[in-house]
Design a protein around this motif. Structure first.
Motif, short mmCIF file in Angstrom:
data_model
loop_
_atom_site.label_atom_id
_atom_site.label_comp_id
_atom_site.label_asym_id
_atom_site.label_seq_id
_atom_site.Cartn_x
_atom_site.Cartn_y
_atom_site.Cartn_z
N ARG A 19 0.83 -1.21 0.00
CA ARG A 19 0.00 0.00 0.00
C ARG A 19 0.86 1.26 0.00
O ARG A 19 0.53 2.25 -0.66
N SER A 20 1.96 1.25 0.72
CA SER A 20 2.81 2.44 0.81
C SER A 20 3.38 2.85 -0.54
O SER A 20 3.69 4.02 -0.77
N GLU A 21 3.48 1.90 -1.46
CA GLU A 21 4.01 2.19 -2.79
C GLU A 21 3.07 3.07 -3.62
O GLU A 21 3.49 3.66 -4.61
N ASP A 22 1.80 3.15 -3.20
CA ASP A 22 0.82 3.96 -3.93
C ASP A 22 0.96 5.45 -3.66
O ASP A 22 0.26 6.27 -4.27
N PHE A 23 1.86 5.83 -2.73
CA PHE A 23 1.97 7.22 -2.31
C PHE A 23 3.42 7.70 -2.49
O PHE A 23 4.10 8.04 -1.54
N SER A 24 3.86 7.73 -3.71
CA SER A 24 5.24 8.09 -4.00
C SER A 24 5.38 9.58 -4.28
O SER A 24 4.40 10.28 -4.59
N ALA A 25 6.61 10.07 -4.19
CA ALA A 25 6.90 11.46 -4.51
C ALA A 25 6.57 11.75 -5.98
O ALA A 25 6.10 12.85 -6.32
N LYS A 26 6.81 10.79 -6.85
CA LYS A 26 6.53 10.96 -8.28
C LYS A 26 5.03 11.16 -8.52
O LYS A 26 4.63 12.07 -9.26
N LYS A 27 4.21 10.34 -7.87
CA LYS A 27 2.77 10.49 -8.03
C LYS A 27 2.28 11.80 -7.42
O LYS A 27 1.36 12.44 -7.94
N PHE A 28 2.90 12.21 -6.32
CA PHE A 28 2.56 13.46 -5.66
C PHE A 28 2.76 14.65 -6.60
O PHE A 28 1.84 15.44 -6.84
N ILE A 29 3.94 14.77 -7.17
CA ILE A 29 4.23 15.91 -8.03
C ILE A 29 3.50 15.82 -9.36
O ILE A 29 3.10 16.83 -9.94
N ASP A 30 3.28 14.60 -9.85
CA ASP A 30 2.53 14.44 -11.11
C ASP A 30 1.10 14.96 -10.96
O ASP A 30 0.51 15.47 -11.92
N GLY A 31 0.53 14.81 -9.76
CA GLY A 31 -0.80 15.35 -9.52
C GLY A 31 -0.83 16.85 -9.70
O GLY A 31 -1.78 17.42 -10.26
N PHE A 32 0.23 17.52 -9.24
CA PHE A 32 0.32 18.97 -9.42
C PHE A 32 0.57 19.33 -10.88
O PHE A 32 -0.04 20.28 -11.41
N TYR A 33 1.44 18.59 -11.55
CA TYR A 33 1.70 18.89 -12.96
C TYR A 33 0.43 18.76 -13.79
O TYR A 33 0.18 19.55 -14.71
N ASP A 34 -0.39 17.78 -13.46
CA ASP A 34 -1.62 17.58 -14.22
C ASP A 34 -2.53 18.80 -14.12
O ASP A 34 -3.13 19.23 -15.12
N ILE A 35 -2.63 19.38 -12.93
CA ILE A 35 -3.49 20.56 -12.76
C ILE A 35 -2.82 21.82 -13.30
O ILE A 35 -3.47 22.67 -13.92
N ILE A 36 -1.52 21.95 -13.10
CA ILE A 36 -0.78 23.12 -13.58
C ILE A 36 -0.87 23.23 -15.11
O ILE A 36 -1.09 24.31 -15.66
N LEU A 37 -0.72 22.11 -15.78
CA LEU A 37 -0.64 22.13 -17.24
C LEU A 37 -1.97 21.89 -17.94
O LEU A 37 -2.06 22.03 -19.15
N ASN A 38 -2.99 21.52 -17.18
CA ASN A 38 -4.30 21.26 -17.77
C ASN A 38 -5.34 22.05 -16.99
O ASN A 38 -6.13 21.49 -16.23
N ALA A 39 -5.32 23.34 -17.17
CA ALA A 39 -6.19 24.24 -16.42
C ALA A 39 -7.65 23.97 -16.74
O ALA A 39 -8.04 23.77 -17.88
N LYS A 40 -8.47 23.97 -15.66
CA LYS A 40 -9.90 23.86 -15.82
C LYS A 40 -10.52 25.25 -15.62
O LYS A 40 -9.99 26.05 -14.88
N PRO A 41 -11.65 25.51 -16.29
CA PRO A 41 -12.27 26.82 -16.11
C PRO A 41 -12.64 27.05 -14.65
O PRO A 41 -13.18 26.17 -13.98
N THR A 42 -12.34 28.23 -14.12
CA THR A 42 -12.72 28.60 -12.75
C THR A 42 -13.37 29.96 -12.75
O THR A 42 -13.36 30.68 -13.76
N LYS A 43 -13.91 30.32 -11.60
CA LYS A 43 -14.56 31.63 -11.48
C LYS A 43 -13.55 32.75 -11.72
O LYS A 43 -12.41 32.66 -11.29
N LYS A 44 -14.00 33.81 -12.35
CA LYS A 44 -13.11 34.95 -12.61
C LYS A 44 -13.73 36.21 -12.01
O LYS A 44 -14.91 36.28 -11.78
#
Length: 377
Positions: A352-377
């Motif tokens: 189970r501990s293998e599911d929480f790696s540093a690589k997966k952690f930062i990839d989650g941020f890259y996914d949001i950083i590079l794939n912006a979703k529409p938000t309130k302006k």
């Protein structure tokens, strides 16, 4: 794309938020992305070692810290956004500037404790801090949180205008060698002690653990000990440290329950290396980092069936009914007597501990950083 990571709060952080910020910074450097240029407001290690506001006790010291924090968020940080031409600002400590910014914001709100348990915080401080959180939720904001449980909780209290995404964090990287003499200092034998690591915040239910451990000793005549590592709760309302001290004395457990205070990484690693099991009785968590740390060290975990802990542990932990003294006592006894169960939990936990790696952690941020979703302006 320029991403500015706000690390100011490391000058006072001592709990899970500190781990979150440090591991995020480490992951950003270890796993760079060709489309992302990281800019840190502070060097993580230097800011963590800044002692100016740590352990501030007087009202004047606390006021000075809050003024410094306010100046940082509302004036200095917006200036850095402009100076560096940041496209994205990440604030991993709940609060983003109230000032208007030209960039997108990723604001990490780790849990909903401020709303769920108002009794645990000074009323004026809680009102002030919640106002800071809400004032920073503006323009192109995307909220990041730690578990699906935290997301559901936040959705009850915050406006639906802001998207909330779950990114599982990585546990602390304890890479340094364990202190070989630390267990001898505490007179501990390998596999002869249970551990809990964390502050003595009221929600952690540490008095319940002490009572359950006493019941376990009465029913088994075991020679095992209980090690409680960590410092006092973060406020008078939240601090169960005095209560635990009195309970240990009342039950005559001075030789069986060891209260160590804060420990170095090498000392913590020594405890994890040789522990019999980790026990996490908390009544409310946003994530539960120690579960993954323990599992990564091959230690079985007993934890309350609080939603976030169930989510993080998966089916690799041994849950008990949150707040139940009898059930926790029974689980301590069960793990002590059932070696087959213990080995099974160790095996499941390691996987189970293998599911929480540093690589997966930062990839989650890259996914949001590079794939912006529409938000309130």
């Amino acid at each position: 794309m320029k991403v500015l990571l706000d690390l100011q709060y490391l000058n006072v952080a001592t709990t899970g938020i500190k781990t979150y910020m440090v591991e995020l910074a480490k992951a950003a450097r270890k796993y760079p992305h060709p489309e992302v240029q990281w800019i840190f407001t502070h060097e993580p290690e230097e800011q963590s070692n800044n002692e100016k506001f740590k352990q501030s006790q007087s009202k004047l010291q606390r006021l000075n810290y809050h003024m410094d924090y306010f100046r940082w968020k509302e004036f200095q940080l917006p200036d850095l956004v402009k100076k560096h031409g940041a496209d994205v600002l990440i604030c991993p400590d709940f609060v983003s500037p109230a000032a208007s910014l030209s960039c997108r914001r990723l604001t990490v709100i780790h849990d909903a404790f401020f709303w769920q348990t108002p009794q645990n915080y000074p009323a004026w401080w809680r009102k002030y801090f919640i106002s800071l959180i809400k004032k920073g939720l503006k323009e192109k904001t995307h909220i990041i949180t730690t578990t699906a449980y935290s997301k559901r909780s936040l959705q009850e209290y915050l406006s639906k205008d802001w998207p909330i995404s779950v990114i599982y964090q990585a546990p602390k990287g304890l890479k340094n060698a364990a202190d070989p003499q630390f267990l001898n200092t505490l007179k501990l034998q390998a596999s002869e002690y249970f551990i809990h690591i964390g502050t003595f915040d009221r929600r952690k239910n540490i008095p319940l653990l002490v009572q359950a451990f006493w019941g376990y000793l009465q029913r088994t005549n075991s020679n095992k000990k209980l090690v409680l590592a960590g410092g006092p709760g973060q406020s008078k309302q939240m601090n169960d440290f005095p209560k635990v001290q009195k309970l240990v004395e009342k039950l005559g457990l001075q030789e069986k329950v060891l209260v160590t205070g804060y420990l170095s990484d090498t000392e913590i690693k020594a405890l994890y290396d040789k522990a019999f099991a980790y026990v996490f009785p908390s009544e409310n968590e946003g994530f539960g980092i120690p579960i993954l740390e323990a599992m990564g060290f091959g230690i079985p975990v007993i934890h309350s069936n609080q939603p976030a802990l169930l989510e993080v542990a998966g089916e690799a932990g041994l849950p008990f009914q949150t707040g139940s003294l009898e059930d926790l006592t029974q689980k301590l006894i069960l793990l002590d007597e059932d070696d087959k169960l213990r080995k099974s939990l160790i095996q499941k936990g390691s996987k189970r501990s293998e599911d929480f790696s540093a690589k997966k952690f930062i990839d989650g941020f890259y996914d949001i950083i590079l794939n912006a979703k529409p938000t309130k302006k």
